[in-house]
Design an enzyme around this catalytic site. Sequence first.
Site, short mmCIF file in Angstrom:
data_model
loop_
_atom_site.label_atom_id
_atom_site.label_comp_id
_atom_site.label_asym_id
_atom_site.label_seq_id
_atom_site.Cartn_x
_atom_site.Cartn_y
_atom_site.Cartn_z
N GLU A 162 0.83 -1.21 0.00
CA GLU A 162 0.00 0.00 0.00
C GLU A 162 0.87 1.25 0.00
O GLU A 162 2.01 1.23 0.46
CB GLU A 162 -0.89 0.00 1.25
CG GLU A 162 -2.31 -0.49 0.98
CD GLU A 162 -3.16 0.50 0.18
OE1 GLU A 162 -2.63 1.32 -0.58
OE2 GLU A 162 -4.39 0.45 0.34
N ASP A 172 -4.23 5.21 6.41
CA ASP A 172 -4.78 6.39 7.08
C ASP A 172 -5.73 5.89 8.17
O ASP A 172 -5.30 5.53 9.26
CB ASP A 172 -5.43 7.27 6.01
CG ASP A 172 -5.93 8.61 6.53
OD1 ASP A 172 -5.43 9.10 7.54
OD2 ASP A 172 -6.85 9.18 5.90
N LYS A 187 -0.21 6.70 9.11
CA LYS A 187 -0.61 7.79 10.00
C LYS A 187 -1.18 7.19 11.28
O LYS A 187 -2.39 6.93 11.35
CB LYS A 187 -1.69 8.66 9.33
CG LYS A 187 -1.24 9.42 8.08
CD LYS A 187 -2.40 10.24 7.51
CE LYS A 187 -2.05 10.94 6.22
NZ LYS A 187 -3.23 11.59 5.60
N PHE A 197 -2.28 15.81 5.24
CA PHE A 197 -2.47 15.35 3.87
C PHE A 197 -1.17 15.44 3.09
O PHE A 197 -0.51 16.48 3.09
CB PHE A 197 -3.56 16.18 3.19
CG PHE A 197 -3.98 15.61 1.86
CD1 PHE A 197 -4.73 14.45 1.78
CD2 PHE A 197 -3.61 16.24 0.68
CE1 PHE A 197 -5.10 13.91 0.55
CE2 PHE A 197 -3.98 15.72 -0.55
CZ PHE A 197 -4.73 14.55 -0.62
N VAL A 198 -0.80 14.35 2.44
CA VAL A 198 0.45 14.31 1.67
C VAL A 198 0.20 13.90 0.22
O VAL A 198 -0.80 13.23 -0.08
CB VAL A 198 1.49 13.35 2.30
CG1 VAL A 198 1.94 13.84 3.67
CG2 VAL A 198 0.93 11.93 2.40
P1 IMP Z 1 -7.77 4.72 4.65
O1 IMP Z 1 -8.79 3.77 4.10
O2 IMP Z 1 -8.41 5.81 5.48
O3 IMP Z 1 -6.64 4.02 5.38
O4 IMP Z 1 -7.16 5.53 3.46
C1 IMP Z 1 -6.45 4.93 2.51
C2 IMP Z 1 -6.56 5.66 1.19
O5 IMP Z 1 -6.92 7.03 1.30
C3 IMP Z 1 -5.20 5.63 0.59
O6 IMP Z 1 -5.00 4.47 -0.18
C4 IMP Z 1 -5.19 6.90 -0.23
O7 IMP Z 1 -5.74 6.64 -1.49
C5 IMP Z 1 -6.06 7.83 0.53
N1 IMP Z 1 -5.29 8.72 1.41
C6 IMP Z 1 -5.22 8.71 2.75
N2 IMP Z 1 -4.43 9.67 3.23
C7 IMP Z 1 -3.95 10.33 2.15
C8 IMP Z 1 -3.06 11.44 1.98
O8 IMP Z 1 -2.52 12.04 2.93
N3 IMP Z 1 -2.83 11.83 0.69
C9 IMP Z 1 -3.37 11.20 -0.39
N4 IMP Z 1 -4.21 10.16 -0.27
C10 IMP Z 1 -4.50 9.73 0.98
MG MG Z 2 -4.19 3.52 -1.90
#
Ligand code: IMP
Ligand code: MG
Length: 181
Positions: free
Chosen positions: A104, A108, A136, A157-158
Amino acid sequence: MSSNRIQVLDLVFEKSLDKSTIQAEVSRIAGEMNRDLKEKNPIFLGILNGAFMFASDLFKQITIPCQITFLKLASYVGTQTSGTVKQLIGINQDLKDRSVVILEDIVDTGETLDTIIRQLSGYEPREILVATMLYKPEAIQKSIHLDYVGFEIPNEFVIGYGLDYNGYGRNLSEIYTMVPE
Ligand code: IMP
Ligand code: MG
């Protein structure tokens, strides 16, 4: 704007991880995988789109026998339920009894990874390992074991190194953090 700052659409970002720092981490993870997975004939599953750059750099340094494929999570609105269902698409290998390694870009909240792991479990792999370039810890809402982590970063956010803002920024070879307005 200094060379460490870039604008993408309406947002400004500042470089937070440079090329050599990222590449050193990729090499460290590859080295650990080459050692840990040597006898396991692993199958690597890169999650599109975000993991493409991490996966490409990492795989060039994997020296053990392995298979590599890429998967994508497709969203569709279910006909039975009102919610959005995310389905993992692109699995064309037999994962039964295999050591599966998910790659991955970022973890997040962990929702995405949780969905992926639950769907992959249905294929009865021997084990599921997880590698993520970024993590994160302040944002995580699921209990997920991460086997290989590049960098723990603040809940900001990155973009860059595969990660996007509205589709832009994936091509950047370094990682940039959003600057608050
Ligand atoms: P999660 O399901 O909340 O863990 O988020 C995962 C997905 O959200 C990642 O695969 C990214 O596509 C997107 N994402 C989460 N944080 C960021 C960020 O800081 N920048 C860009 N995409 C992010
Ligand atoms: Mg992704």
